[in-house]
Scaffold this active site. Structure first.
Site, PDB file in Angstrom:
ATOM      1  N   CYS A 277      28.686 -13.906   3.855  1.00 34.06           N
ATOM      2  CA  CYS A 277      30.073 -13.382   4.245  1.00 34.06           C
ATOM      3  C   CYS A 277      30.239 -12.158   3.879  1.00 34.06           C
ATOM      4  O   CYS A 277      29.786 -11.150   4.528  1.00 34.06           O
ATOM      5  CB  CYS A 277      31.179 -14.357   3.649  1.00 34.06           C
ATOM      6  SG  CYS A 277      32.605 -14.426   4.214  1.00 34.06           S
ATOM      7  N   GLY A 321      37.376 -11.851   8.811  1.00 29.82           N
ATOM      8  CA  GLY A 321      38.154 -11.015   9.651  1.00 29.82           C
ATOM      9  C   GLY A 321      37.259  -9.876  10.203  1.00 29.82           C
ATOM     10  O   GLY A 321      37.897  -9.047  10.893  1.00 29.82           O
ATOM     11  N   HIS A 395      29.033 -19.371   5.166  1.00 33.04           N
ATOM     12  CA  HIS A 395      28.997 -19.965   4.062  1.00 33.04           C
ATOM     13  C   HIS A 395      27.962 -21.185   4.229  1.00 33.04           C
ATOM     14  O   HIS A 395      28.456 -22.225   4.411  1.00 33.04           O
ATOM     15  CB  HIS A 395      30.628 -20.483   3.745  1.00 33.04           C
ATOM     16  CG  HIS A 395      31.476 -19.712   3.435  1.00 33.04           C
ATOM     17  ND1 HIS A 395      32.038 -19.221   2.128  1.00 33.04           N
ATOM     18  CD2 HIS A 395      32.215 -18.620   4.181  1.00 33.04           C
ATOM     19  CE1 HIS A 395      32.953 -18.286   2.280  1.00 33.04           C
ATOM     20  NE2 HIS A 395      32.944 -17.957   3.589  1.00 33.04           N
ATOM     21  N   GLU A 397      27.038 -22.745   1.469  1.00 35.41           N
ATOM     22  CA  GLU A 397      27.220 -23.910   0.620  1.00 35.41           C
ATOM     23  C   GLU A 397      28.091 -24.916   0.901  1.00 35.41           C
ATOM     24  O   GLU A 397      28.171 -25.826   0.765  1.00 35.41           O
ATOM     25  CB  GLU A 397      27.673 -23.113  -0.764  1.00 35.41           C
ATOM     26  CG  GLU A 397      29.391 -22.891  -0.841  1.00 35.41           C
ATOM     27  CD  GLU A 397      29.738 -21.828   0.261  1.00 35.41           C
ATOM     28  OE1 GLU A 397      30.808 -21.598   0.656  1.00 35.41           O
ATOM     29  OE2 GLU A 397      29.048 -20.842   0.651  1.00 35.41           O
TER      30      GLU A 397
END
Length: 443
Positions: A277, A321, A395, A397
């Protein structure tokens, strides 16, 4: 800011003057933030406690929110980070056996101002058409001044005075202040760690070190303010494998100068690296690529991504974003392999100080976009071909699911324990709008 005992009026105001009236949900008062929407049907507790949502008002596109309540096992951090919450129909009662309290009670207890009974479909369409923007939620006594209702113009002026997300350096506001260690767990509990990873907390979620610990890795989580000396001190000095991880987090990567320079120091030392990310954006900038703000971003747990190293399509969890501006395809329409622009900038400036690779002009070498978003072709991952480093924009996870991308932690452990096998085999045919080729043909 007060807690609503009975539904009170509330109004959501966007900086373009758009308003949505509803009822107070959670705490009453005033809050500001960048308004974004999340398309997840489940996992609202993980969303609320994700530090990446710091200074953002989150709109849930799912119409019914709160039916599973809140418990003390699922949070991804120690508090709710969203600055505001917008839903259509909050659950009237909790129906999960795991619930310890209602969502409404939790929002109120943590002072999070929200609004319900809003047409979230119309609101989401507006954000898709006009892009994310600043917004404010006003409720209860904050809707009145001197005994008179406040005007929309007055509320819009307050929204426009709030800080923008572009240019915001926020990781330091959500990072841990003290280092801590997560030891190997599950079948690896009590055993000698397979490797040690220093995770730089830019807004890390609790599940991330757990995913590494489940694979036999000792994780030392360090603050955002850490230096390369701090990282090296936390890495093993007995010859056992060690690596560095950069987490997710909030803010504009273009404003994160410390993190970029820290990562360059990691790359210069050829320490194995994995970022997710925000960490993907930091890797992009460390390599010399630019970043840019997306119109309305990717947020939710149903985003399709193509892993170009396997040809598989993953359904993934996103919250970003900003994106990396790196070449996805070359002029022929085949997957592009580019030289890290930071190399070119150095050479243009006459800096040929070199490194220990034997190539006095290649500091970071070749890079390929390893993952691509299928909705809009946004860069979703980078793999360095001449460095032990890679990253993804989403992500893996994903505590609330999906789990398609969990293999990326295995890929990182493989990089740590078998560095000679890097980079991964890039042999899968890739179909683009122009041609079908293979990444291998471009290496």
């Amino acid at each position: 800011m007060t807690t609503a005992t009975t539904p009170q009026p509330a109004i959501l105001v966007l900086e373009d003057g758009t308003t949505h009236r509803g009822r107070a949900f959670g705490a009453t008062g005033t809050t500001f933030g960048e308004i974004v929407f999340s398309t997840g049907m489940t996992g609202y507790q993980e969303t609320l406690t994700d530090p990446s949502y710091h200074r953002q008002i989150v709109v849930m596109t799912a119409p019914h929110v709160g039916n599973t309540g809140v418990n003390d096992e699922d949070p991804e951090s120690g508090k709710i980070w969203v600055s505001g919450y917008v839903v259509r129909d909050p659950a009237r009662r909790v129906s999960s056996w795991r619930a310890q309290r209602s969502l409404t009670e939790e929002l109120a207890a943590q002072g999070v101002v929200g609004i319900s009974d809003v047409d979230t479909r119309a609101l989401t369409r507006r954000l898709r058409e006009e892009g994310v923007m600043r917004a404010g939620i006003f409720s209860g006594d904050d809707l009145v001044r001197d005994g008179y209702p406040r005007t929309v113009e007055e509320l819009v002026a307050e929204v426009k005075a709030a800080p923008q997300m572009a240019g915001a350096d926020l990781a330091r506001e959500v990072s841990t202040t003290q280092a801590y260690t997560v030891e190997p767990s599950g079948e690896h509990a009590g055993r000698t760690p397979l490797a040690t990873v220093v995770a730089v907390d830019l807004g890390i979620k609790a599940m991330t070190p757990q995913r590494l610990a489940e694979r036999g890795v000792r994780v030392v989580v360090v603050p955002q303010s850490s230096t390369i000396a701090d990282i090296e001190a936390a890495l093993p000095d007995d010859g056992t494998p060690g690596g560095v991880f950069f987490s997710n987090g909030p803010g504009d990567p273009a404003a994160s100068h410390h993190e970029v320079e820290l990562l360059r120091a990691v790359l210069d030392r050829r320490i194995p690296f994995f970022g997710i990310c925000f960490g993907n954006q930091i890797l992009g900038r460390a390599l010399g690529y630019g970043t840019y703000k997306l119109g309305y971003g990717h947020r939710g747990i149903n985003q399709p991504v193509l892993d170009r190293t396997t040809g598989k399509v993953e359904v993934t969890a996103h919250n970003h974003g900003f994106a990396v501006d790196a070449p996805v395809v070359d002029e022929a329409g085949a997957p592009a392999v580019s030289r890290a622009p930071y190399d070119e900038a150095r050479r243009a400036a006459g800096d040929d100080t070199g490194d220990d690779t034997g190539d006095d002009t290649a500091r970071y070498g070749r890079v390929v976009v390893s993952h691509v978003g299928l909705n809009d072709q946004v860069v979703e991952g980078l793999t360095c071909l001449d460095l032990p480093a890679f990253s993804v924009q989403y992500h893996p996870e994903a505590a609330a699911g999906p789990h398609d991308a969990a293999y990326l932690f295995d890929r990182f452990v493989g990089l740590l324990t078998d560095p000679a096998a890097w980079p991964p085999a890039l042999k899968t045919p890739i179909t683009t709008s122009a041609t079908t080729s293979t990444i291998e043909e471009n290496l």
